[in-house]
Design a protein around this motif. Structure first.
Motif, PDB file in Angstrom:
ATOM      1  N   SER A 173       0.830  -1.213   0.000  1.00  0.00           N
ATOM      2  CA  SER A 173       0.000   0.000   0.000  1.00  0.00           C
ATOM      3  C   SER A 173       0.858   1.255   0.000  1.00  0.00           C
ATOM      4  N   ILE A 174       2.001   1.203   0.693  1.00  0.00           N
ATOM      5  CA  ILE A 174       2.891   2.376   0.765  1.00  0.00           C
ATOM      6  C   ILE A 174       3.741   2.484  -0.494  1.00  0.00           C
ATOM      7  N   LEU A 175       4.394   1.361  -0.890  1.00  0.00           N
ATOM      8  CA  LEU A 175       5.320   1.408  -2.035  1.00  0.00           C
ATOM      9  C   LEU A 175       4.598   1.582  -3.368  1.00  0.00           C
ATOM     10  N   GLY A 176       3.325   1.187  -3.434  1.00  0.00           N
ATOM     11  CA  GLY A 176       2.571   1.332  -4.676  1.00  0.00           C
ATOM     12  C   GLY A 176       2.395   2.765  -5.117  1.00  0.00           C
ATOM     13  N   VAL A 177       2.455   3.694  -4.151  1.00  0.00           N
ATOM     14  CA  VAL A 177       2.275   5.123  -4.462  1.00  0.00           C
ATOM     15  C   VAL A 177       3.480   5.669  -5.224  1.00  0.00           C
ATOM     16  N   LEU A 178       4.646   5.043  -5.016  1.00  0.00           N
ATOM     17  CA  LEU A 178       5.883   5.574  -5.603  1.00  0.00           C
ATOM     18  C   LEU A 178       5.944   5.276  -7.092  1.00  0.00           C
ATOM     19  N   PRO A 179       6.339   6.271  -7.906  1.00  0.00           N
ATOM     20  CA  PRO A 179       6.494   6.027  -9.341  1.00  0.00           C
ATOM     21  C   PRO A 179       7.558   4.966  -9.627  1.00  0.00           C
ATOM     22  N   GLY A 180       7.396   4.275 -10.755  1.00  0.00           N
ATOM     23  CA  GLY A 180       8.429   3.338 -11.203  1.00  0.00           C
ATOM     24  C   GLY A 180       8.217   1.905 -10.786  1.00  0.00           C
ATOM     25  N   GLY A 181       7.011   1.405 -10.915  1.00  0.00           N
ATOM     26  CA  GLY A 181       6.800  -0.027 -10.672  1.00  0.00           C
ATOM     27  C   GLY A 181       6.578  -0.392  -9.234  1.00  0.00           C
ATOM     28  N   GLY A 182       5.606   0.247  -8.583  1.00  0.00           N
ATOM     29  CA  GLY A 182       5.307  -0.014  -7.175  1.00  0.00           C
ATOM     30  C   GLY A 182       4.995  -1.470  -6.896  1.00  0.00           C
ATOM     31  N   ALA A 183       4.203  -2.108  -7.769  1.00  0.00           N
ATOM     32  CA  ALA A 183       3.812  -3.506  -7.543  1.00  0.00           C
ATOM     33  C   ALA A 183       5.035  -4.417  -7.583  1.00  0.00           C
ATOM     34  N   LEU A 184       5.965  -4.139  -8.493  1.00  0.00           N
ATOM     35  CA  LEU A 184       7.167  -4.958  -8.622  1.00  0.00           C
ATOM     36  C   LEU A 184       8.068  -4.802  -7.404  1.00  0.00           C
ATOM     37  N   LEU A 185       8.364  -3.540  -7.037  1.00  0.00           N
ATOM     38  CA  LEU A 185       9.209  -3.280  -5.865  1.00  0.00           C
ATOM     39  C   LEU A 185       8.580  -3.885  -4.617  1.00  0.00           C
ATOM     40  N   SER A 186       7.255  -3.769  -4.513  1.00  0.00           N
ATOM     41  CA  SER A 186       6.538  -4.265  -3.339  1.00  0.00           C
ATOM     42  C   SER A 186       6.744  -5.758  -3.164  1.00  0.00           C
ATOM     43  N   SER A 187       6.643  -6.522  -4.259  1.00  0.00           N
ATOM     44  CA  SER A 187       6.748  -7.983  -4.137  1.00  0.00           C
ATOM     45  C   SER A 187       8.156  -8.395  -3.709  1.00  0.00           C
ATOM     46  N   PHE A 188       9.196  -7.762  -4.288  1.00  0.00           N
ATOM     47  CA  PHE A 188      10.568  -8.083  -3.880  1.00  0.00           C
ATOM     48  C   PHE A 188      10.820  -7.668  -2.431  1.00  0.00           C
ATOM     49  N   ALA A 189      10.365  -6.454  -2.064  1.00  0.00           N
ATOM     50  CA  ALA A 189      10.568  -5.954  -0.699  1.00  0.00           C
ATOM     51  C   ALA A 189       9.853  -6.855   0.306  1.00  0.00           C
ATOM     52  N   SER A 190       8.649  -7.322  -0.052  1.00  0.00           N
ATOM     53  CA  SER A 190       7.878  -8.184   0.851  1.00  0.00           C
ATOM     54  C   SER A 190       8.599  -9.507   1.091  1.00  0.00           C
ATOM     55  N   TYR A 191       9.158 -10.101   0.017  1.00  0.00           N
ATOM     56  CA  TYR A 191       9.857 -11.377   0.176  1.00  0.00           C
ATOM     57  C   TYR A 191      11.075 -11.217   1.086  1.00  0.00           C
ATOM     58  N   THR A 192      11.805 -10.125   0.877  1.00  0.00           N
ATOM     59  CA  THR A 192      12.977  -9.836   1.721  1.00  0.00           C
ATOM     60  C   THR A 192      12.550  -9.684   3.176  1.00  0.00           C
ATOM     61  N   LEU A 193      11.463  -8.950   3.404  1.00  0.00           N
ATOM     62  CA  LEU A 193      10.947  -8.711   4.755  1.00  0.00           C
ATOM     63  C   LEU A 193      10.531 -10.033   5.413  1.00  0.00           C
ATOM     64  N   GLU A 194       9.857 -10.897   4.657  1.00  0.00           N
ATOM     65  CA  GLU A 194       9.402 -12.183   5.217  1.00  0.00           C
ATOM     66  C   GLU A 194      10.593 -13.029   5.660  1.00  0.00           C
ATOM     67  N   LYS A 195      11.655 -13.033   4.831  1.00  0.00           N
ATOM     68  CA  LYS A 195      12.828 -13.834   5.183  1.00  0.00           C
ATOM     69  C   LYS A 195      13.527 -13.302   6.426  1.00  0.00           C
ATOM     70  N   LYS A 196      13.404 -11.995   6.645  1.00  0.00           N
ATOM     71  CA  LYS A 196      14.011 -11.388   7.843  1.00  0.00           C
ATOM     72  C   LYS A 196      13.172 -11.682   9.090  1.00  0.00           C
ATOM     73  N   ILE A 197      11.837 -11.600   8.949  1.00  0.00           N
ATOM     74  CA  ILE A 197      10.947 -11.664  10.117  1.00  0.00           C
ATOM     75  C   ILE A 197      10.634 -13.094  10.533  1.00  0.00           C
ATOM     76  N   VAL A 198      10.336 -13.974   9.539  1.00  0.00           N
ATOM     77  CA  VAL A 198       9.940 -15.354   9.868  1.00  0.00           C
ATOM     78  C   VAL A 198      11.206 -16.166  10.158  1.00  0.00           C
ATOM     79  N   LYS A 199      11.483 -16.342  11.438  1.00  0.00           N
ATOM     80  CA  LYS A 199      12.740 -16.984  11.841  1.00  0.00           C
ATOM     81  C   LYS A 199      12.727 -18.498  11.622  1.00  0.00           C
ATOM     82  N   ARG A 200      11.601 -19.150  11.964  1.00  0.00           N
ATOM     83  CA  ARG A 200      11.527 -20.613  11.835  1.00  0.00           C
ATOM     84  C   ARG A 200      10.295 -21.018  11.030  1.00  0.00           C
ATOM     85  N   PRO A 201      10.337 -20.849   9.703  1.00  0.00           N
ATOM     86  CA  PRO A 201       9.165 -21.262   8.902  1.00  0.00           C
ATOM     87  C   PRO A 201       9.000 -22.779   8.927  1.00  0.00           C
TER      88      PRO A 201
END
Length: 502
Positions: free
Chosen positions: A262-290
């Motif tokens: 919702s936040i990154l989508g506002v930014l010009p230059g492919g918000g949906a694309l940046l969002s998906s990569f940023a989300s995956y990175t965030l999940e790998k950082k936060i979810v310690k024991r999947p």
């Protein structure tokens, strides 16, 4: 109260029979073009622009919007089933989604993608209605220096995407950045590294790389194995729906992905694309024991990025509707459609055409509901595809991809490029290199260069502009901290432990 009144007016516009039909048509067409690799929403909307002349403004924009967010849904289907991302924002979904399909869990992966997308789409619509003006102000604070710093942070975060050694991950990103330089110089307008090949003056097409490295590369790797090991999908389909544990694992990821998108989508230059990569990175950082390691079929790696790219697709309408500034190519075509109908995009749309503005927002919620009703029953049909023996499936995938590549520019060049990158993809497979960071480097490279040069032009060559602007400095500092954290011996050891089992 104004918001409730305005949304009431919007739903009264969206629920007319004509607008419901156009919303359904756009959502259905969007899903189909998302599933078909090569034919993206930009090409489809461009082809449909002449039809706007015959329609009223509201149904025309409702249909075009449906095509855009419908494509985000459809792109995940081929990414999960056959490792061919239908949309650039579905590249990350392929990492864990395809592994889930191979383990007989394609149903839960598709359901997690669909339900996460629906939730994120609904929240994105509420965000547009409630927070459009303040989020637009946030986007205004991002100049070229801030965009460059954000993309540097994104690329460093992408190192986390790759399993295996850090050296390989960094090499993949650098290779992606170099491939992104094959285009026409953004400032001088002269072709670079095109070797006098006219087709390369516009750069290598993303779809050719994605299909070659992911789709064709995977097929060659499978055919290189003995026949008894060649069946890549287990015949043991473990249910069409996520288990209670899957819902428990995926829910927090959906919430985080939705907020980030919702936040990154506002930014010009492919918000949906940046969002998906940023989300995956965030999940790998936060979810310690999947329950399942990332890269091996973690449902969080599907639910988070899919939610993020759909939320990003919805909120990318904010700068277009409130400022008349298109944040990506699809929104630029939407601005063109508004101009065709004699509507001046910008802040006055909300006051001078309230029925159009609020009708479009309400139709997004209706369209998302249609998409989930359309997509969930299709899960069983998609799963049936995986029961087809691989000797029949792989030629069909090859034909399917070649048609998609040919239709990009209606010539053979992209088919040859796809074949070339198939060899590259097979080499990556043999070397144990993860191709996802390469694609992120390839996509972000030209945007990074453009913003770097623009920032330096505005500052008259003063490099300190990246450090003196608070937001830019903060993003660069976060990138530097990420490098330090990843290089720490304890973190390095944990990372190697996480990826040691193959």
């Amino acid at each position: 109260m104004d918001l409730i009144h305005n949304l009431g007016m919007g739903f009264s516009v969206a629920f007319t029979m004509q607008n419901l039909l156009y919303a359904f048509g756009g959502a259905l067409l969007g899903t189909l073009i998302g599933v078909l690799p090569g034919l993206g929403p930009v090409a489809t909307i461009a082809m449909l622009l002449p039809s706007v002349y015959a329609l009223d403004a509201t149904p025309a924009l409702i249909m075009l919007a449906g095509i855009y967010y419908g494509a985000q849904y459809g792109g995940s289907t081929t990414a999960i089933l056959i490792n061919v991302p239908g949309e650039s924002s579905s590249v990350v979904t392929a990492i864990d989604g395809y592994q889930m399909a191979r383990q007989g869990r394609a149903g839960p992966a598709l359901a997690a993608a669909g339900l996460g997308s629906f939730f994120a789409g609904c929240v994105g619509t509420i965000v547009i209605a409630a927070f459009a003006p303040p989020l637009t102000e946030l986007a205004f604070k991002f100049g070229p220096a801030e965009y460059f710093s954000l993309m540097v942070l994104g690329l460093i975060g992408a190192v986390v995407l790759a399993s295996g050694s850090l050296v390989k991950a960094i090499s993949m990103i650098i290779l992606g950045l170099l491939l992104g330089q094959i285009n026409t110089d953004v400032i001088s307008g002269t072709p670079r590294f095109s070797f006098d090949i006219p087709e390369l003056t516009d750069g290598i097409d993303f779809v050719a790389i994605a299909m070659g490295v992911f789709g064709f590369g995977e097929i060659i790797a499978n055919l290189g194995q003995p026949a008894e090991k060649r069946e890549v999908f287990t015949r043991d389909v473990k249910g069409l729906w996520p288990t209670r544990q899957d819902f428990k694992d995926a829910a927090p990821s959906v919430l985080r992905g939705t907020a980030l998108g919702s936040i990154l989508g506002v930014l010009p230059g492919g918000g949906a694309l940046l969002s998906s990569f940023a989300s995956y990175t965030l999940e790998k950082k936060i979810v310690k024991r999947p329950s399942v390691p990332f890269g091996k079929g973690a449902i969080q790696g599907v639910a988070g990025p899919e939610s993020a790219n759909n939320a990003g697709a919805q909120t990318s309408f904010i700068p277009m509707l409130t400022l008349g500034i298109p944040p990506n190519a699809v929104m630029a075509l939407m601005v063109g459609a508004m101009t065709i109908k004699g509507i001046q995009p910008g802040p006055q749309v909300m006051s001078s055409n309230p029925e159009l503005f609020w009708g479009l927002i309400a139709s997004m919620w209706v369209g998302n509901l249609m998409l989930i009703i359309l997509n969930l029953p299709l899960i069983g049909i998609w799963i049936k595809l995986l029961t087809v023996p691989y000797r029949f499936l792989f030629p069909a995938i090859m034909v399917f991809c070649c048609i998609g590549l040919y239709t990009l520019n209606n010539n053979n060049f992209n088919v040859y490029m796809g074949a070339g990158f198939a060899v590259v993809g097979y080499i990556f497979y043999k070397l144990g290199c993860e191709p996802a960071p390469l694609l992120l480097g390839f996509i972000l490279g030209p945007m990074m260069e453009e913003n770097l040069r623009r920032a330096l032009l505005l500052s008259r060559g003063d490099w300190s502009t990246f450090a003196t602007r608070p937001l830019s400095a903060g993003l660069l500092l976060a990138a530097a901290l990420l490098i330090v954290i990843v290089m720490l011996p304890s973190i390095k050891k944990k990372r190697e432990e996480a990826f040691q089992e193959d």
